[in-house]
Motif scaffolding. Structure first.
Motif, short mmCIF file in Angstrom:
data_model
loop_
_atom_site.label_atom_id
_atom_site.label_comp_id
_atom_site.label_asym_id
_atom_site.label_seq_id
_atom_site.Cartn_x
_atom_site.Cartn_y
_atom_site.Cartn_z
N ALA A 1 0.85 -1.18 0.00
CA ALA A 1 0.00 0.00 0.00
C ALA A 1 0.89 1.23 0.00
O ALA A 1 1.85 1.32 0.75
N GLY A 2 0.62 2.16 -0.87
CA GLY A 2 1.42 3.37 -0.98
C GLY A 2 2.56 3.23 -1.96
O GLY A 2 3.16 4.21 -2.36
N GLY A 3 2.91 2.00 -2.37
CA GLY A 3 3.98 1.78 -3.33
C GLY A 3 3.48 1.97 -4.75
O GLY A 3 2.31 1.73 -5.05
N ALA A 4 4.36 2.42 -5.63
CA ALA A 4 3.98 2.65 -7.03
C ALA A 4 3.67 1.33 -7.72
O ALA A 4 4.40 0.37 -7.59
N LEU A 5 2.56 1.31 -8.42
CA LEU A 5 2.15 0.14 -9.19
C LEU A 5 2.55 0.32 -10.65
O LEU A 5 3.05 -0.59 -11.28
N ALA A 6 2.32 1.53 -11.17
CA ALA A 6 2.62 1.81 -12.58
C ALA A 6 2.67 3.32 -12.78
O ALA A 6 2.28 4.09 -11.91
N LYS A 7 3.13 3.70 -13.95
CA LYS A 7 3.04 5.10 -14.37
C LYS A 7 1.74 5.26 -15.14
O LYS A 7 1.26 4.30 -15.77
N THR A 8 1.18 6.44 -15.10
CA THR A 8 -0.07 6.67 -15.82
C THR A 8 0.08 6.37 -17.31
O THR A 8 -0.86 5.87 -17.93
N ALA A 9 1.25 6.58 -17.87
CA ALA A 9 1.49 6.30 -19.29
C ALA A 9 1.46 4.81 -19.60
O ALA A 9 1.30 4.43 -20.76
N ASP A 10 1.58 3.95 -18.57
CA ASP A 10 1.55 2.50 -18.77
C ASP A 10 0.14 1.98 -19.02
O ASP A 10 -0.03 0.83 -19.44
N ILE A 11 -0.87 2.79 -18.72
CA ILE A 11 -2.26 2.35 -18.82
C ILE A 11 -2.88 3.00 -20.06
O ILE A 11 -3.05 4.21 -20.11
N PRO A 12 -3.24 2.21 -21.08
CA PRO A 12 -3.78 2.79 -22.31
C PRO A 12 -5.17 3.40 -22.11
O PRO A 12 -6.00 2.85 -21.37
N VAL A 13 -5.43 4.54 -22.74
CA VAL A 13 -6.75 5.15 -22.72
C VAL A 13 -7.71 4.22 -23.45
O VAL A 13 -7.41 3.73 -24.53
N GLY A 14 -8.87 3.96 -22.84
CA GLY A 14 -9.84 3.05 -23.44
C GLY A 14 -9.47 1.59 -23.26
O GLY A 14 -10.04 0.72 -23.91
N GLY A 15 -8.55 1.31 -22.37
CA GLY A 15 -8.10 -0.06 -22.13
C GLY A 15 -7.64 -0.21 -20.70
O GLY A 15 -8.10 0.49 -19.81
N GLY A 16 -6.71 -1.11 -20.48
CA GLY A 16 -6.22 -1.33 -19.13
C GLY A 16 -4.99 -2.19 -19.11
O GLY A 16 -4.53 -2.68 -20.15
N THR A 17 -4.46 -2.39 -17.92
CA THR A 17 -3.28 -3.21 -17.70
C THR A 17 -3.57 -4.19 -16.58
O THR A 17 -4.09 -3.81 -15.53
N LEU A 18 -3.23 -5.44 -16.81
CA LEU A 18 -3.42 -6.50 -15.83
C LEU A 18 -2.11 -6.69 -15.07
O LEU A 18 -1.05 -6.85 -15.67
N PHE A 19 -2.18 -6.67 -13.74
CA PHE A 19 -1.03 -6.92 -12.88
C PHE A 19 -1.29 -8.25 -12.17
O PHE A 19 -1.96 -8.29 -11.14
N LYS A 20 -0.80 -9.34 -12.78
CA LYS A 20 -1.10 -10.69 -12.28
C LYS A 20 -0.65 -10.90 -10.85
O LYS A 20 -1.38 -11.45 -10.04
N ASP A 21 0.58 -10.50 -10.53
CA ASP A 21 1.12 -10.75 -9.19
C ASP A 21 0.30 -10.06 -8.11
O ASP A 21 0.16 -10.56 -7.01
N GLN A 22 -0.23 -8.88 -8.43
CA GLN A 22 -1.00 -8.11 -7.47
C GLN A 22 -2.49 -8.44 -7.54
O GLN A 22 -3.27 -7.94 -6.75
N LYS A 23 -2.89 -9.24 -8.55
CA LYS A 23 -4.29 -9.61 -8.77
C LYS A 23 -5.18 -8.38 -8.88
O LYS A 23 -6.22 -8.27 -8.24
N ILE A 24 -4.72 -7.45 -9.73
CA ILE A 24 -5.44 -6.20 -9.91
C ILE A 24 -5.40 -5.81 -11.39
O ILE A 24 -4.45 -6.11 -12.09
#
Length: 157
Positions: free
Chosen positions: A62-85
């Motif tokens: 909690a509080g740790g960086a997960l990704a940069k905003t540029a890593d997440i495409p507009v109109g899409g998303g990013t799957l983080f398997k290890d974090q189950k998010i």
């Protein structure tokens, strides 16, 4: 007779070792990256791996960086398997996060395809905007997850 028994044991041991190697290689994931508007699948993107706030296991706390905003495409998303998010960006600058565990049978979410979060087990689909079911057999939406955006960093809350 003893030679036959030893030969059979050797065959079974070889088959078992080969099956184990196959199972291990099948379970080891990689990183699949596709273009904007579709999913990026990642255990931890490079931007998150280089950022402080990760535990020894590599999973952000909690509080740790997960990704940069540029890593997440507009109109899409990013799957983080290890974090189950799953982190999505339905419209420019709007970031959402959902559990990456399907509400139908508990299978892990497999991808984000356009505006749909997709479970590969039974092809349930969920909306990137609110996690609502858009195609069954799932009947319940994906639970929202807490994130916060600070500057260009997306963090677990």
């Amino acid at each position: 007779m003893a030679d036959d028994l030893q030969s059979r044991r050797a065959v079974f041991a070889s088959v078992g070792a080969g099956g184990l190697a196959l199972a291990i290689s099948a379970c080891s994931g990689g990183t699949d990256t596709t273009t904007a508007g579709t999913a990026t699948e990642s255990a931890a993107p490079e931007s998150a791996a280089a950022t402080a706030g990760t535990s020894q296991s590599g999973a952000p706390q909690a509080g740790g960086a997960l990704a940069k905003t540029a890593d997440i495409p507009v109109g899409g998303g990013t799957l983080f398997k290890d974090q189950k998010i799953v982190v999505t960006q339905p419209t420019a600058g709007e970031f959402k996060a959902f559990s990456a565990v399907c509400t139908h049978k508990g299978c892990p979410i497999g991808s984000v395809e356009g505006d749909a979060i997709v479970c590969p087990c039974h092809n349930s689909k969920f909306a990137i905007a609110d996690g609502a079911v858009t195609a069954g057999p799932a009947e319940k939406p994906l639970p929202a997850q807490e994130i916060k955006v600070e500057g260009d960093q997306i963090m677990l809350a």
